[in-house]
Design a protein around this motif. Structure first.
Motif, mmCIF file in Angstrom:
data_model
loop_
_atom_site.group_PDB
_atom_site.id
_atom_site.type_symbol
_atom_site.label_atom_id
_atom_site.label_comp_id
_atom_site.label_asym_id
_atom_site.label_seq_id
_atom_site.Cartn_x
_atom_site.Cartn_y
_atom_site.Cartn_z
ATOM 1 N N SER A 564 0.695 -1.221 -0.476
ATOM 2 C CA SER A 564 -0.084 0.067 -0.038
ATOM 3 C C SER A 564 0.519 1.447 -0.223
ATOM 4 C CB SER A 564 -0.844 0.284 1.198
ATOM 5 O OG SER A 564 -2.468 -0.894 1.306
ATOM 6 N N PHE A 612 -4.666 2.210 0.431
ATOM 7 C CA PHE A 612 -4.705 1.150 1.334
ATOM 8 C C PHE A 612 -5.186 0.123 0.976
ATOM 9 C CE2 PHE A 612 -7.021 -1.938 4.862
ATOM 10 C CZ PHE A 612 -6.136 -2.205 5.205
ATOM 11 N N LYS A 613 -4.091 -1.558 0.221
ATOM 12 C CA LYS A 613 -5.248 -2.468 0.122
ATOM 13 C C LYS A 613 -5.334 -1.860 -2.108
ATOM 14 C CE LYS A 613 -6.738 -4.647 3.579
ATOM 15 N NZ LYS A 613 -8.796 -5.868 3.941
ATOM 16 N N GLU A 614 -4.689 -0.990 -2.790
ATOM 17 C CA GLU A 614 -4.104 -0.826 -3.828
ATOM 18 C C GLU A 614 -4.563 -2.098 -4.438
ATOM 19 O OE1 GLU A 614 -3.620 2.554 -6.218
ATOM 20 O OE2 GLU A 614 -2.085 1.619 -5.551
ATOM 21 N N THR A 628 -8.439 1.365 -5.230
ATOM 22 C CA THR A 628 -8.644 0.863 -3.808
ATOM 23 C C THR A 628 -10.309 1.452 -3.467
ATOM 24 O OG1 THR A 628 -8.327 0.903 -1.757
ATOM 25 C CG2 THR A 628 -6.935 2.751 -3.180
ATOM 26 N N LYS A 629 -10.483 1.073 -3.065
ATOM 27 C CA LYS A 629 -12.196 1.054 -1.944
ATOM 28 C C LYS A 629 -11.323 2.054 -0.454
ATOM 29 C CE LYS A 629 -12.937 -2.532 0.562
ATOM 30 N NZ LYS A 629 -14.232 -3.716 1.606
ATOM 31 N N TRP A 630 -10.097 2.277 -0.673
ATOM 32 C CA TRP A 630 -9.588 2.829 0.495
ATOM 33 C C TRP A 630 -9.106 4.964 0.243
ATOM 34 C CZ3 TRP A 630 -11.263 1.580 4.723
ATOM 35 C CH2 TRP A 630 -11.940 0.153 5.280
ATOM 36 N N LYS A 660 -11.072 11.347 -2.189
ATOM 37 C CA LYS A 660 -11.915 9.824 -2.455
ATOM 38 C C LYS A 660 -12.847 10.025 -2.827
ATOM 39 C CE LYS A 660 -14.207 5.891 -0.976
ATOM 40 N NZ LYS A 660 -13.428 4.443 -1.450
#
Length: 816
Positions: A564, A612-614, A628-630, A660
């Protein structure tokens, strides 16, 4: 008298061996395929009953096979949404079975169960999800083969005569109104529009570490399909997921802790497979509920109460829609795992004469290893890797993957579309499209940097130039680049170059050394890892009219920490000279003030990007983000050290940004961008902050993430914070081919301060003593990507005349 004696064990075995072929011959295998009577679309998971017993179920491709001792045999088929049918098979087949959809739907009755039996089953499925969901909770490996075709579906036959998803190829040519339509029908009746085949291998470690490598790919019409390798990814949803994403839209999954309060489950059938029972249940959102839901069928096996088969699609089919089928098996007594995935892509907004375009994809998973000993290095790096794929494979390779042969339509698709591709130069067109989206046009061993060709800003005016960099054809371990440009307003040449070293191929570790003799914005913020190519943020440069001449030497190292975080660290020697009248004043003794316009600084620089969590993919020519959803965070900081690289400046500056897009059910997308920045109050103007105003007296274009009613350089600050909110309601009004208006609202707010305004002379500016507010309305997509926006300045910083607070701008969103 004849005496009967019991045969010995050996003679009995010999007798059984002699009788075995006769017994096998007594079993007749009946085969065939089940399809929709109107559309011709194969029907998966249809149970077939003989004498009240389920003898088989059609597989995910609609095929069936079962054994009977003798013919004829009467088979009963009952499938949700279709009229029950009994057929007498007098031969082994293969048979083509057509089921007719039920033309009437009974009014749903409100039945008050003491306990809905389907709800009890769903709760047991949810409780056992960790044991049964091999895709999420078990490490695994597999190889895959995928085949996707794109064709047309009829759009002219009355709905009462043909099912909504009728394939054109299955309908006789009785409604064609002219020769063009008839020709299109004949074309699609004998071949497809496009055929794609791919092979991959994938490894996974829970909870989210995965890597899939594309081994080979073949696309009709293309000699080199590597630029389309993203479509080869076999990543799919798990029906156990509480939230399921389809086409960037999030749906509430039917299996969850409270799904029975949102979804209506109906037990449609009970099947018996050996010692196990399979419950067939339909599901759809309950009446009166409002949420993004799915509908389909669940086949639940009592062996662990696992989902054996599933179909899923959005409740509403609008424009672009996708329907899924998944076939699961229990592998080697371990977890259940999907072995085949079917995808039906409906593109109702893409018209080909009287037909709508649709795609059908089938993915077969092979060599599946559940609970495999997957090493961490197997899943390190990007989620999807395509740069090692083999573009050209022989027919024997593909034949081994298919497990069968291509049919006549598929073979003709390759032959015809390949020929058309050669004539129309599909590969060259795809190469240009990739260049436009990436900003790099490959020219043999070097890439032409499109972003260096032509630019415009308020300081240089029109800027023309060129830039090139070596690509992987020269080396995967290093790249050498350079550029030059000329501004017709400032009448100055600019140039620079860089060397990037990548010591470990496939790892995000880069060493970069660069030189620039160029210009730089005064009071600007730039964040590493954020591309401005084809981004609306690039429009802001139109308004940048204050710049310093710079000469900069720099060196930095970039690495990825985990999956990330990206980190940059380096040092630079930068000479800044202002030639537009600015002077930085500073007292050096009583009554003695020094005013200067040139500054030499040595700095230590740090930058980071945290997503995060890309999800990432490595293409043959670059690495791209799959999203990513973050929120995504950026931080950029510099420490200027007096004496470092002969520098004369001492101080610091740091800036940060977070962005975002929140997808809000039923009401559209909310985009949030926030900036924060601080700098040493003793720094010259070039290293302080302007407030990113984009309102000029000339041609105005809206720039998201800026202050639309604030003039460029209107305010100067050494500390600031800004919040930019933009909400789009989507295409709520009209959805034409070019006229697809998307209304939205905008709100921007900012605060800032400047400790020593007396230190800065020669250029006008104000200090922001009160918070700045503005609001606006946007309507994008009025004509293709163009629209209009109206903004109004509010609060203590508003002008006395209302007309001065009102700003009208053109909007433009470039989409592909």
């Amino acid at each position: 008298m004849h005496t009967f004696t019991r045969p010995s064990g050996l003679r009995l075995q010999l007798l059984l061996l002699l009788l075995l072929p006769l017994a096998l011959q007594a079993q007749i295998t009946v085969t065939g395929r089940i399809a929709d009577a109107n559309s011709g679309e194969v029907l998966a998971f249809v149970p077939m009953n003989v004498d009240g017993r389920t003898v088989t179920m059609s597989d995910i491709d609609g095929r069936f096979s079962f054994n009977v001792p003798a013919l004829p045999v009467t088979v009963r088929m009952s499938y949700v949404g279709y009229a029950p049918q009994e057929l007498v098979f007098k031969a082994a087949g293969p048979h083509e079975v057509k089921l007719k959809q039920s033309l009437t739907e009974l009014q749903a009755l409100e039945v008050r169960y003491t306990e809905n039996p389907a709800n009890r089953i769903i709760r047991r499925v949810y409780a056992a999800r960790k044991e049964n969901d091999g895709m999420r909770y078990r490490p695994y490996r597999y190889k895959s083969y995928s085949k996707t075709i794109f064709t047309g579906e009829r759009d002219t036959v009355p709905a009462e005569e043909v099912a909504p998803d009728t394939l054109m190829a299955e309908v006789p040519d009785t409604t064609a109104t002219d020769s063009v339509d008839a020709g299109t029908m004949r074309f699609l009746d004998t071949q497809h529009l496009l055929l794609i085949e791919s092979a991959t291998q994938k490894s996974f470690i829970p909870p989210a570490a995965e890597k899939e490598e594309v081994l080979a790919m073949r696309v009709s019409g293309l000699k080199d399909p590597s630029l389309l390798a993203l479509v080869a990814q076999t990543k799919t949803f798990s029906i156990y997921d509480p939230q399921i994403t389809i086409s960037d839209k999030v749906y509430l999954g039917p299996i969850g802790p409270s799904s029975t309060s949102k979804y209506f489950f109906l037990l449609e059938d009970t099947l018996y497979q050996g010692k196990d029972t399979v419950f067939v249940m339909s599901y759809k959102p309950k009446r009166g509920t409002k949420f993004d839901g799915l509908k389909g069928l669940l086949y639940v096996n009592t062996d662990g109460y696992a989902v054996q088969n599933v179909t899923a699609e959005p409740v509403e089919r609008k424009g672009f829609s996708v329907r899924f089928q998944q076939l699961h098996e229990r592998l080697s007594g371990k977890a259940w795992f999907p072995v085949q995935l079917n995808t039906f892509i409906y593109m109702d907004n893409v018209q080909i004469g009287p037909f709508k375009m649709m795609g059908i994809g089938r993915t077969y998973l092979r060599d599946i290893e559940v609970d495999a000993d997957v090493a961490r290095k197997e899943v390190r790096g990007p989620e999807l890797v395509t740069d090692r794929m083999v573009v050209k494979r022989d027919d024997a390779y593909w034949q081994g993957l298919r497990g069968g042969t291509l049919d006549e339509k598929e073979l003709k698709t390759y032959a015809v579309i390949d020929s058309i591709g050669d004539t129309l130069k599909f590969d060259q067109k795809l190469k240009w499209f990739n260049a436009v989206t990436s900003g790099r046009l490959p020219l043999g061993p070097v890439d032409l940097l499109l972003g260096r060709l032509i630019n415009y800003n308020g300081y240089e005016g029109l800027r023309l130039g060129a830039g090139m960099a070596t690509n992987a054809k020269v080396s995967r371990y290093w790249s050498l680049g350079g550029y030059f440009g000329y501004g017709f307003q400032d009448k100055e040449w600019k140039y620079g170059g860089d060397l990037t070293i990548k010591p470990i191929y496939g790892r995000d570790l880069h060493l970069k050394f660069a030189y620039e003799n160029d210009v730089a914005e005064m009071g600007g913020m730039a964040f590493k890892g954020r591309s401005l190519w084809l981004s609306p943020e690039g429009y802001r440069l139109f308004y940048v009219d204050r710049m310093d001449r710079i000469e900069r030497f720099s060196g930095e190292v970039m690495t990825r920490v985990g999956s990330s975080l990206k980190v940059w660290a380096g040092t630079a020697r930068e000479q800044r000279v202002n030639v537009i009248g600015y002077g930085f004043t500073r007292p050096v003794a009583d009554g003695v003030v020094v005013r200067r316009n040139d500054f030499l600084a040595g700095s230590v620089d740090l930058g980071l990007r945290w997503a995060f969590k890309e999800r990432l993919a490595r293409l043959p020519d670059r690495e791209v983000s799959l999203g990513t959803k973050w929120p995504v965070f950026y931080v950029q900081g510099s420490r200027f050290v007096e004496g470092l690289w002969e520098g004369e400046v001492d101080g610091w500056r740091v800036s940060a940004m977070v962005e975002k897009v929140f997808k809000i059910r039923l009401v559209g997308d909310l985009s949030v961008t926030a900036f924060g920045a601080m700098a040493d109050e003793a720094l010259p103007m070039g290293w302080l902050y302007n407030m990113r105003g984009t309102n000029s007296k000339g041609f105005n274009v809206a720039v998201p993430g800026t202050f639309e009613t604030m003039r460029p350089n209107e305010f100067l600050s050494d500390h600031m914070a800004a919040l930019h909110l933009s909400h789009s309601f989507g295409t709520l009004l009209v959805k034409g081919k070019h006229f697809r208006p998307r209304p939205g609202v905008v709100f921007n707010a900012g605060i800032a301060g400047l400790e020593h305004p007396e230190n800065h002379e020669g250029l006008s500016f104000r200090t922001l003593d009160d918070p700045f507010y503005e609001a606006g309305l946007r309507v994008d997509g009025i004509l293709s990507g163009m629209g209009v926006a109206v903004f109004y300045r509010l609060g203590e910083n508003a002008f006395a005349e209302s007309k001065d607070n009102l700003v009208v701008k053109l909007t433009y969103l470039l989409t592909f």
